[in-house]
Design a protein around this motif. Structure first.
Motif, short mmCIF file in Angstrom:
data_model
loop_
_atom_site.label_atom_id
_atom_site.label_comp_id
_atom_site.label_asym_id
_atom_site.label_seq_id
_atom_site.Cartn_x
_atom_site.Cartn_y
_atom_site.Cartn_z
N MET A 1 3.57 0.49 3.42
CA MET A 1 3.76 1.85 3.94
C MET A 1 3.14 2.85 2.97
N ASP A 2 3.40 2.65 1.69
CA ASP A 2 2.92 3.58 0.68
C ASP A 2 1.39 3.64 0.65
N TYR B 1 7.49 -1.70 2.18
CA TYR B 1 7.42 -0.35 1.62
C TYR B 1 6.13 -0.15 0.83
N TYR B 2 5.68 -1.22 0.19
CA TYR B 2 4.40 -1.11 -0.51
C TYR B 2 3.26 -0.83 0.49
#
Lengths: 322, 322, 322, 322
Positions: free
Chosen positions: B180-181, B177-178
């Motif tokens: 992705m961010d 998710y990091y």
């Protein structure tokens, strides 16, 4: 290798230097001390020396420049000879970091604060502190003697450069005092710094660099002296460090795209050791040392023209340890 | 190499396995999922395969184990084939870090958060996300096909291991998710993770590993198929990454003391690629692949018996790229 | 306080709003979701409410905006009520960090990864995860009920904002999965995030904010309801957290130059709690709550016009807890 | 306050000291220099002084101890007086960090390396470097004069402590050279360190500490001298810093559970400033200063018995700024 071949190749290197000199425009001379800032950024010189002393060279080959971080390889080898590997490795690790050469963060964030490798400033200062000798002068003499044996001529410390470095060495002092505090310094801070900064200020030309590279490439054996100057294991270790940590925090990319053990300095120097097996198809099938000088460096600290020139040669001659 | 020689050498490997099996006591099986925790920590197996398919092997050579991080080399190569080097290198760097395999700090501390190399989890998840295919299944199929072509037999994902990994993948989800961010993921997080965790759960034995190592050692050329499976440049790059980042945050020490391109996994797997020039004096002068399995790992994640066995072989046979 | 006084003061606040509205030009509306990006950056509204319900207000006082990080104070108080302080403090620390609100570094660098305080995202997500309720809906209902009791009217979640936040919540997901991995999440990640993002999307106006501030200022006692809504110790703790960590990584400067417990949100909201003893010379000698809305925020996340307006009032009225 | 009341209260403080002395067992004297290590860990002393010079005291009140980090508040105030706030704040920020007092990481990780606040070593060394004076002696004289005016008697530097600190100051030297390198030191490193270490070695007793606390509590006004010694704004700022950063990396917890501006030192000293409005129900409704000495400190650096004693008093007397 017949002389003709080498002459032909000298034309080649001259051609290459001509071709890659313009890359210097993408870099700048190191600016933190006048002696480096005032260098001519457009200079580019190379020397390649094989086991039978064949030399190919081109560019400003007589230009003297200071070793700077290239000296880290030399003193690491010397420390291993003087203290033995276990002693050295207890005080400095051999792991790459991905950090800048003068980073201090890891000394605090990774207990007990052992420097990660001898190719970054922290580790190199630790190494300098453990050299043999009763004074900084004695220690520096031993470094000079060791190098003089390799290059076959007298070398000296550029006093102007050393004095400038000494006066702007606050970050290195910070590293050294931190190391002292956590027990990774073998002698007083000011002594370790004097040794460290003087080793950085030793002056050479590209042929000298190439000769040092040749002996490392040859696992410590000096082909002209017919003499093993340092143990094979230490040479292998030095080359491993050059590959994993030798080109500052661009070492990974250098390994990935050039694939040769090398160590750079902010003076624009690059020391390369091409083991015999890594250049079987090259004009130097028994290995060679390469010395490059191109004072315009990138933001990471590596000679821009130098790295590009080296990449070209490695590709052309199919030299790669992988 | 005549059969006699190999038979002799099989005795040798059996001897070595016997000698190094006790080192397993200094490690422990990975404990984060039952399927790994329940493995027999005393197992130790090795296979060495040369360019003419000569194989030396010993220990539990039929034991199946999951690739785990060894798969990172495979998918990196596949991504380079599918997307081209520039595309891949725009999304993942090739610098070693000195950090643990699952570290997230550098994604925040070094803007713009590009993962430092494909051998740590962050980088490997990015690589998995960029593989070709319209679904995780398709992407995993391509990985399997690529590997099956190399090993010459059908492979599969261990579903039990995959399910366990999936359920304990919080840290990897955090990384994903990091990524992705910060824009370093090419597909939805859950898809990237499915691919990543399934590639980790592909089952092989030591001979399979050795065969993969052989093709990488051979710069992408499969000696039995007489076929170039992937570009030489990609193979060189893969080997450079194995040397600088392949053994987790002990890569520097592995390079320094063993000096061979290798990649380990927490299953206790080690993949080794010995280029021809690095083993000129060995029984495999044209290079070889080595597969090792020893599930008792050290705190860093490397097979204890495996690393010690490998060090012994490298020394005995004078195999070293430096 | 006589009505005349307040009327006079309403002129005062109108004057102040006029004076400080231009500061908005130095900031920008948060841009990560359309619902925030499309707000009018020039708006500025304030409400100040005293213990006898006297209210001074000016600017766009009917404008609705989302609580965003201001909600962190509210759910922290609620969690303390529901779980008791020891339970809460075992899962989240109360130390300021100096880091940005969404930083993840410290979760890895400071073992065992307990979030440093409930005013940064990591800590707030942990707090949201420990709220009472069998579903995210139930938990959010309880937050709404708690707030509705304070403000005396129905409140609701802005669904559009929530949906936008949900879709761009990758960094928060990364934090949440990291927390889950290290054991600092009390419920599944997606549930904790739903609660967290919905609490952030609760809509209020400046009068509502001021009323919340008033109850906190009053140590949990609601002067209009004549009721202690939460324990004094929890209110003190909340105010301490607002001072040490309430204004993101400008909290230290805010404490130094304004000296009032406050919490800001990227919507441009600022919640201020002025304890009675901190404003003895002000028109609200028994304390007051202040609500401010100015959507143009600085790079740290605080309303530019809002902070300047508040500094002016604090100075004019000699309000300061130090 | 009538004398009877104070006499009664002296019994109270004696009682309290008796009650909290045993907490010392949970701590240890600082061990990095002999002068601190050899202190009696079971000592505990307190002095509380009000605006009309009423003093309550108990325990080893005549024991002299060094200010250590408590001096950071004093020199920060002095620097603000000498240089003005803008000058000081340009060189040191006022943000809490959550890091240990001697951490160096943030100087590198947060460009341009401005120290985060004057209560950690880095910031305090910067502050010491900007004090007025042509020599370290002159600067230290000014600190002593400033303090002597407050406490109304002669103070001096404990030379033994200073000498010991000087010899073990490697970590502080590291910080100072780092600050010098990034431009956040106003004088040579060795001068700044001499000032810093001498200010740390100034000897006081608990009554002296309490008197310093009283003047800070009173916004710079000395009630006995009837004189404003430093600007109100500087006093407010000092108290804000004491709350956000005064108790090392336990400042957040101290604010949350005690709620008073305080600064601790590794000698076991705690300086507390209770503003009038924070103790309206206490025997010192016009505010007071508190000095505590308990040399057994916790791992963070705060006096164990001292903090517990203070928590008890704050609770009993309902003293809290929030």
């Amino acid at each position: 290798m017949p002389t003709d071949h080498i002459n032909h190749n000298n034309h080649l290197t001259a051609e290459w230097v001509k071709q890659f000199r313009p890359y210097a425009k993408e870099g700048k001379c190191a600016s933190y001390i006048p002696a480096l800032a005032e260098k001519d950024p457009n200079q580019l010189a190379i020397s390649i020396i094989g086991t039978n002393n064949d030399e190919m060279k081109a560019g400003e080959t007589t230009e003297l420049f200071t070793l700077q971080s290239v000296s880290k390889v030399v003193t690491f080898i010397l420390a291993c000879m003087e203290r033995g590997l276990p002693y050295v490795l207890e005080r400095v690790d051999v792991e790459p970091t991905g950090d800048t050469f003068n980073s201090i963060i890891r000394l605090e964030s990774h207990q007990p604060g052992k420097p990660f490798n001898p190719m970054i400033n922290a580790g190199a200062i630790t190494v300098s502190s453990m050299l043999d000798g009763n004074s900084p002068q004695e220690k520096v003499s031993k470094i000079l003697q060791f190098l003089e044996q390799i290059v076959g001529k007298e070398l000296k410390v550029n006093e102007e450069v050393y004095q400038s470095e000494w006066q702007t060495a606050n970050r290195n002092r910070s590293l050294a005092y931190y190391l002292m505090d956590s027990g990774f310094l073998d002698c007083p801070v000011e002594e370790a710094l004097e040794v460290y900064l003087k080793q950085c200020a030793i002056e050479v030309n590209v042929s000298d660099l190439a000769m040092i590279g040749l002996v490392i490439a040859n696992d410590g054996y000096h082909p002209l002296l017919n003499k093993q100057l340092f143990p094979k294991q230490v040479a292998k270790l030095a080359k491993a460090l050059m590959v994993t940590c030798g080109m500052y925090n661009a070492s990974g990319k250098f390994a990935a795209f050039i694939g040769l053990p090398a160590k750079s300095g902010v003076s624009g120097a690059i020391l390369v050791a091409v083991p015999s097996h890594a250049g079987l198809d090259s004009p130097f099938p028994a290995g060679c040392g390469i010395g490059i000088y191109g004072p315009a460096i990138d933001t990471i600290g590596n000679s821009v023209a130098g790295v590009n020139l080296l990449k070209h040669i490695a590709t052309e001659w199919n030299m790669n340890i992988f």
